[in-house]
Design a protein around this motif. Sequence first.
Motif, short mmCIF file in Angstrom:
data_model
loop_
_atom_site.label_atom_id
_atom_site.label_comp_id
_atom_site.label_asym_id
_atom_site.label_seq_id
_atom_site.Cartn_x
_atom_site.Cartn_y
_atom_site.Cartn_z
N ARG A 36 0.84 -1.21 0.00
CA ARG A 36 0.00 0.00 0.00
C ARG A 36 0.87 1.25 0.00
O ARG A 36 0.60 2.22 -0.70
N TYR A 37 1.92 1.25 0.83
CA TYR A 37 2.81 2.40 0.90
C TYR A 37 4.22 1.99 0.53
O TYR A 37 4.66 0.87 0.84
N GLN A 74 7.35 6.56 1.39
CA GLN A 74 6.16 7.08 2.07
C GLN A 74 6.21 6.79 3.57
O GLN A 74 5.91 7.66 4.39
N ASP A 112 -1.73 12.23 1.53
CA ASP A 112 -0.56 11.37 1.70
C ASP A 112 -0.96 9.95 2.12
O ASP A 112 -0.40 8.97 1.62
N LEU A 113 -1.91 9.86 3.03
CA LEU A 113 -2.35 8.54 3.52
C LEU A 113 -3.28 7.86 2.53
O LEU A 113 -3.32 6.62 2.47
#
Length: 742
Positions: free
Chosen positions: A352-353, A357, A394-395
């Motif tokens: 996911r990230y 990040q 960002d999230l």
Amino acid sequence: MLATLVTALAAPSGAAGGHSGAHPEIQSLDGSGNNRAHPDWGRAGTAYARLALANYADGRSKPVAGPDPRYVSNRVFADEEVQGEQVLPANIFSERQVSQWAWTWAQFLDHTFALRLGEQATDPQGESADMAGDDSDPLELVSGKHYLPFTRSTPARGTGVAKARQQVNMDSSYLDASAVYGSDSARLEWLRQGAVDSDLSNNGAKLLLPDDYLPRRDARGDVSTAPATDIDGRLRADPGSAVVAGDVRVNNNIAVTGVQTLFAREHNRIVDALPASLTEEEKFQIARRVVISEIQYITYTEFLPSVGITLPGYRGYSPRTDATLTNEFATTGYRAHSMIHGATSLNQPAGRYTEEQLEAFRAAGLLVMGAPDGPVSVEVSLEFMRDNPELLKDLGLGPVLQSLGDKAQYRNEEMTDHLLRSVLCSAPNADPKCVFDLAATDLARSRDHGMPSYNDLRKAYGLAPVKSFKGITGETGESFPKDAELTPGAEINDPDSVDFVDMRNLFGSKVGFQALPGDTSATTFTRRTPLAARLKAIYGSVDRVDAYVGMQAEPHLKGSEFGELQQAMWAREFQQLRDGDRFFYGNQAATLKAISKTYGIGFRHGLADVIAANTDVERSALPDNVFYSHGEVPAGGCRVDYEAGDTSASGEFAGTIEIKNTGRTPLTAWALRYRYADGQRAVEADGAVVSQNGTDVTVHSPDSGGTIRPGQTRRVSFSGTATGGNDDPVGFTLNTTRCSAG
């Protein structure tokens, strides 16, 4: 049919029409004209209604005297315990495992139908009435001289001198998605794609969403021409980065920013599904009508039932019902800030990230656990959620909204999270310091708005007044106990009086301070002194108790997140908002049916459906009902038959659990909880997932195919070990509902 529907939907506000669906009219932005006989009912910019007489010391404007709000806050609203040099906040979660979506949705609705005049810095301001802090208070955790900022709400014109002061609601009172579209044409024009030239007719059907997120104030270049939006916290350093939506409070926290982003995306998704042959205005108005209906549908079929509000069946629009929001509800009844959890955790799968990040999250101060090659958890505390719309980008919108349904919210009672109760709003070395205390502010606001006393407000809602402090709290006594930790005769000023002496989880097992919600976290608590004793010491007479304080102190009704008074207030208000709204979805059946038939666009979507349709989170990754942690809706009734086989010489045994759903709701996600008493361990289950912590056992529904329909029995086979006796367990609950046992 198509031509008729399009012409009707494009009709100007105030056009004639009924609820037949043949000639629907467009709902005004400010609520005017909703009630034809009383076009100002519920209109933005008018005074709140009142159910009871305003309560001012001079009958006109002066707030009634009472205990200092910060003094009350330190003794009633504080969620901390001091242990030596440590200040430990208690995390007490919803006993019905209502998720963080409840407080988020409640705030979203608040930003739809309630905005007092004086809230915005650009409003005419009422009188400054800062509250002085007391640094000598033994229960005060803020050192040094300090004060609590407070400004009275701006009074309605012509009130407060010859007649009682009234306050103005700058939002319409209706559930009309004004948080998405605004309450005036100037704001809406800026929010819509196209030119900003005071001519809505040349605007596009879509809302302005650069990169699929809400527009910043600098999105159209000149920040000075952007609609007003609250600028606070970290946004003060870069006001242009604040986002703009229908409501000025959109930047308050990333949860509510996320909901408003979600429904702006939903609007644009609906526009994309409409035929190109329609004009931009026609497409806009169809999408707006569907979004309004979706928000109403989610509110009345998911949100309100989740917090325990059950209304009589809808019998149609009532033109005699005034839906104007009451001051009592907006100022007292709808204050549920204790529900707000101080953090949310984003639990995401591998990939996911990126590592970059995650490093950026760590550098920003977020707690990150895991790595890109495996599951990762990012915890975002309230201090990072506030005034931080860039963090939402960002999230990612999907992960943020998904996280709100993963965890339980805080229990709705008198305590308020310390991150909302003792927040510095000045430099740490300021003299005096500025301290923001939301609980104290709520109490001061209730006096500012002339709220009745607790007992008088109960009478206004048809409830009997209480005669004792223990009658408020439901406790067995209202005297301070004899305790070596307390100072006799001065217990109310003893910091040990608010110690937590007992905290228990969903199983009834004793637990300590916990940071995260789950089966090991507290849902009930006991402090060293009864709340009733503290209230008695603070107020002296039960008839002097502030309505806000008494309401928060009440024990919950069965199956509800509320006590008796708050339950009555919510039930009355949401019934008024439903029955007195000519544009409620139940009264727009013909129009909505025509939209569905002509364009294939419906409105009966659960919140999970809307999230999945507008983010990269798959529908299968969301529960059916996101308003409960993991979608575990409490069973209406249940029965459990537990049977353990003989224990072998090695201590192993096999058993079965039969779980019957005796309620009326299908349980698509469920958790059976019980306690072992003899040291047994449940090792493995067939047809379910079993976990155990000490004596506490949870049997979860499988990832798929685990639904227990009404009247159906689910049989789970399991194996276990026993080191001593092997008595049957006790305390069976199914999704927090107590079950009868066979």
